[in-house]
Design an enzyme around this catalytic site. Structure first.
Site, PDB file in Angstrom:
ATOM      1  CD  GLU A 289      -3.216   0.518   2.156  1.00 19.82           C
ATOM      2  OE1 GLU A 289      -4.093  -0.316   1.889  1.00 19.82           O
ATOM      3  OE2 GLU A 289      -3.156   1.099   3.248  1.00 19.82           O
ATOM      4  CG  HIS A 310       5.760 -29.785  -0.527  1.00 24.63           C
ATOM      5  ND1 HIS A 310       6.202 -31.052  -0.819  1.00 24.63           N
ATOM      6  CD2 HIS A 310       6.565 -29.328   0.458  1.00 24.63           C
ATOM      7  CE1 HIS A 310       7.216 -31.362  -0.018  1.00 24.63           C
ATOM      8  NE2 HIS A 310       7.458 -30.322   0.770  1.00 24.63           N
ATOM      9  CE  LYS A 424     -12.297   2.327   1.500  1.00 26.28           C
ATOM     10  NZ  LYS A 424     -11.637   3.251   2.392  1.00 26.28           N
TER      11      LYS A 424
HETATM   12  O1  PA5 Z   1      -3.153   1.735   6.161  1.00 24.09           O
HETATM   13  C1  PA5 Z   1      -4.255   2.226   6.029  1.00 24.09           C
HETATM   14  O2  PA5 Z   1      -4.411   3.456   6.078  1.00 24.09           O
HETATM   15  C2  PA5 Z   1      -5.482   1.384   5.845  1.00 24.09           C
HETATM   16  O3  PA5 Z   1      -5.184   0.042   5.847  1.00 24.09           O
HETATM   17  C3  PA5 Z   1      -6.485   1.627   6.955  1.00 24.09           C
HETATM   18  O4  PA5 Z   1      -5.883   1.279   8.183  1.00 24.09           O
HETATM   19  C4  PA5 Z   1      -7.734   0.808   6.736  1.00 24.09           C
HETATM   20  O5  PA5 Z   1      -8.295   1.130   5.511  1.00 24.09           O
HETATM   21  C5  PA5 Z   1      -8.732   1.044   7.842  1.00 24.09           C
HETATM   22  O6  PA5 Z   1      -9.025   2.397   7.966  1.00 24.09           O
HETATM   23  P1  PA5 Z   1      -9.733   2.972   9.265  1.00 24.09           P
HETATM   24  O7  PA5 Z   1      -8.810   2.719  10.409  1.00 24.09           O
HETATM   25  O8  PA5 Z   1      -9.929   4.416   8.994  1.00 24.09           O
HETATM   26  O9  PA5 Z   1     -11.024   2.226   9.421  1.00 24.09           O
END
Ligand code: PA5
Length: 433
Positions: A289, A310, A424
């Site tokens: 990410e 495996h 989303k």
């Molecule tokens: O690293 C990130 O920003 C995301 O993985 C968020 O942690 C995830 O989308 C969850 O978001 P939130 O904590 O606002 O619910």
């Protein structure tokens, strides 16, 4: 105190020493930019200081809440997704018994811990509710934004279950919220209902938040010493500022960047101890990410060996040469089982009599590294002295800082995630929001 060790010897033949030299300066420059907090995403660099600059009062409140959960509930459900749960799950899987949740209560010494709001599967949540049954449970709902759909839905259902069972007042004693202290739907709800609330600092993004209340409360509820975790992270914070030649963090960032520039687009996180399973999941999110954007980035994958030898072993040995491996090892895995002698020796294993399973596993790892390197897969090896809260804290910080440095070297903002919004938008349109 021993330290984390990075072995780059198995990149020889893939990377010339001058290639690393060129990148040494770039890694140090990227680290300076990171530490100055003036680079892209600089407003989300609070995690850099968390090991030394955290709210001590909140830290004590986290320990008290964890103790309260441990004495009151047989089950803790942690509700959160992405960075809001992966660090906690990584720590619990790494540091507790492999079958923690299945142990008898007296051996476990704390609540069973499950994660919800990590998907939108009705079956998953229904099965979790069935598993909880009539048992007393607490909830730690974790969402920085407080608006993420997956945890919000899970929380709505589980909160309602608690309220039906214990009334509003009883439910209040079993719900802990971790969220932004200023804004968001969860903060508003927590204030209105009077839930104990812990902070996701404004300047710390989800995937860098494991050393804040986000990770610390569930980790402490599992009975893990969070002071030691922070101590290890603080040691990393101080040691990982050293110059490139003495800095495993910068060297790791540089080596993966150098390999990527030569067409190695996939980094496989490899481990031989199943306790690393969720740490690999946490690592995949952190790097995937942070770096996968602007049409760039290394694709992060993981494999647990020898299991996956495996299944994926054939590809890694002989498939397209766009991979490299990052092997995470424990200097002392801590197993005590030995292969016993057998008078009949029908399975032909007597040559291993008296040897430990850890020894056999270690030889499997050595043999595999040799085979994969010979097959054209470079190998970076990270060795951690032992599975303890101290070294896990160190490792969390090591990977986070290396990710920031690596992202800047790649030329991306490692602290945003604009691409996550695309699904989303479509989902909300299709749901008629
Ligand atoms: O690293 C990130 O920003 C995301 O993985 C968020 O942690 C995830 O989308 C969850 O978001 P939130 O904590 O606002 O619910």
């Amino acid at each position: 105190m021993k330290s984390l060790f990075l072995d780059l010897s198995k990149t020889e033949g893939f990377l010339a020493s001058h290639e690393m030299q060129y990148l040494a300066e770039q890694a140090e420059a990227a680290a300076r930019l990171l530490e100055s907090k003036q680079g892209p995403g600089g407003e989300f660099l609070g995690w850099l200081d968390l090991p030394v600059d955290y709210n001590r009062l909140e830290f004590e409140a986290i320990r008290e809440a964890a103790q309260q959960i441990r004495t009151q509930s047989e089950v803790l459900v942690v509700i959160g997704i992405g960075g809001s749960y992966l660090g906690a799950q990584a720590a619990i899987t790494f540091l507790k018994h492999t079958f923690y949740n299945q142990l008898p209560a007296d051996k476990r010494g704390g609540p069973e811990i499950y994660f919800a709001g990590i998907n939108l599967s009705g079956t998953y949540l229904q099965h979790l509710i069935e598993l909880i049954g009539e048992r007393d449970f607490s909830i730690n709902v974790v969402s920085k934004s407080g608006t993420t759909t997956e945890p919000a839905i899970a929380f709505r259902l589980l909160k309602s279950l608690l309220e039906k069972r214990y009334g509003k007042e009883g439910a209040r004693k079993r719900i802990y919220a971790t969220t932004d202290l200023e804004k968001g739907a969860l903060k508003q709800l927590a204030t209105q209902e009077g839930y104990p609330t812990f902070e996701v600092p404004d300047d710390v993004g989800g995937r860098y938040s494991v050393l804040s209340a986000v990770g610390l409360l569930p980790i402490a509820a599992a009975g893990i010493d969070i002071a030691k975790l922070m101590e290890g992270a603080a040691a990393a914070e101080s040691e990982l500022r050293k110059p490139f030649a003495e800095n495993a963090c910068y060297q790791y960032a540089a080596a993966r960047n150098a390999l990527h520039r030569k067409g190695r687009d996939i980094e496989m996180f490899i481990y031989y101890e199943p306790r690393f399973y969720h740490l690999a999941e946490w690592w995949k999110q952190l790097y995937g990410e942070s770096e996968g954007k602007d049409g760039k980035g290394i694709f992060t994958a993981s494999a647990g060996f020898t299991t996956d030898l495996h299944s994926l072993g054939q590809y890694i040995q002989d498939g397209k040469r766009h991979l490299f491996e990052t092997l995470l090892e424990l200097e002392n895995p801590g197993g005590t089982l030995l292969v016993e002698p057998d008078p009949d020796n029908l399975d032909g294993l007597n040559y291993l009599s008296g040897k430990s399973l850890d020894y056999v596993n270690q030889k499997a790892a050595q043999g595999t590294v040799e085979a994969h390197v010979a097959g054209g897969v470079p190998n970076l090896r990270i060795v951690l002295p032992e599975a303890s809260p101290y070294y896990l804290g160190y490792l969390f910080y090591f990977f986070e800082k290396a990710c920031g440095v690596s992202g800047y070297m790649l030329g991306v903002n490692p602290f945003d995630q604009p691409g996550v919004e695309a699904y989303k938008k479509n989902m909300f349109r299709l749901l008629g929001k």
